[in-house]
Structures are given as structure tokens and as C-alpha cells.
Design an enzyme around this catalytic site. Structure first.
Site, mmCIF file in Angstrom:
data_model
loop_
_atom_site.group_PDB
_atom_site.id
_atom_site.type_symbol
_atom_site.label_atom_id
_atom_site.label_comp_id
_atom_site.label_asym_id
_atom_site.label_seq_id
_atom_site.Cartn_x
_atom_site.Cartn_y
_atom_site.Cartn_z
ATOM 1 N N SER A 8 0.855 -1.185 0.000
ATOM 2 C CA SER A 8 0.000 0.000 0.000
ATOM 3 C C SER A 8 0.892 1.236 0.000
ATOM 4 O O SER A 8 1.975 1.219 0.579
ATOM 5 C CB SER A 8 -0.889 -0.006 1.246
ATOM 6 N N CYS A 9 0.432 2.287 -0.666
ATOM 7 C CA CYS A 9 1.181 3.544 -0.668
ATOM 8 C C CYS A 9 0.193 4.707 -0.568
ATOM 9 O O CYS A 9 -1.008 4.508 -0.733
ATOM 10 C CB CYS A 9 2.052 3.663 -1.921
ATOM 11 N N PRO A 10 0.677 5.927 -0.310
ATOM 12 C CA PRO A 10 -0.226 7.064 -0.111
ATOM 13 C C PRO A 10 -1.199 7.313 -1.264
ATOM 14 O O PRO A 10 -2.374 7.560 -1.042
ATOM 15 C CB PRO A 10 0.711 8.254 0.079
#
Length: 100
Positions: A8-10
């Protein structure tokens, strides 16, 4: 050896999928079975089942933001790294895990 992971990333786009791809390729190159759940902008994909998690030797959480559902990994060996670290060092991580 079997590994499961979540990426997951921003923004929930590029690094989420780049990290998943890096983990999958490094596992394949090292003869390790892997399943990676992505928590991107379109929601969770390739969701890990209870059996996936139960059978895993290690859990790799790759995130720069909070991951949903981490309580599923209680009692498992968890490795947590940032997406950039996984993208750059997946192969080295797989080799290290094989030696443990």
C-alpha cells in the site's frame, strides 16, 4: 517456503503495484511461493485468505500508509518495510529469509 504480503502507498497507485510486482518477481527468482494483496486506490485486490495466512512462514507488510486488516497476522513473523525499500531490495530480502 511460503510468504504472504500486503502492499500500500499514499496514492494507492504506482508504488503499491510496483512493490507487489517486485516481491512476486523476487520470490519467483528464489523459488519461494508468494501471494501479495494490494490495497490500492481501487480497494483491496488479491485478498489473502485465512488459509494463505495460516500457511505462510513470513508476512511482509510494505506500506507508507496504514494497512487495513493487520490483526489477521497475529502470531506470525511480520516484516514491515516502506514501498521504496521493497522495490529496491526484494531480492536481497528473499535471500535473507531463505537463510533464516
Amino acid at each position: 517456503m511460503k510468504i504472504v504480503g500486503i502492499t500500500s502507498c499514499p496514492s494507492g497507485v504506482a508504488h503499491t503495484y510496483m512493490a507487489a510486482e517486485s516481491l512476486e518477481q523476487a520470490a519467483k527468482d528464489n523459488g519461494i511461493e508468494v501471494k501479495v494483496e494490494t490495497q490500492g486506490s481501487s480497494g483491496p485486490e488479491n485478498v489473502l485468505t485465512a488459509d494463505d495466512i495460516k500457511d505462510a512462514d513470513y508476512v511482509i507488510l510494505t506500506n507508507d500508509v496504514e494497512i487495513q486488516g493487520t490483526e489477521r497476522f497475529k502470531g506470525k513473523k511480520v516484516i514491515q518495510l516502506k514501498a521504496q525499500q521493497i522495490i529496491a531490495k526484494s531480492d536481497a530480502l528473499m535471500k535473507k529469509l531463505l537463510k533464516m
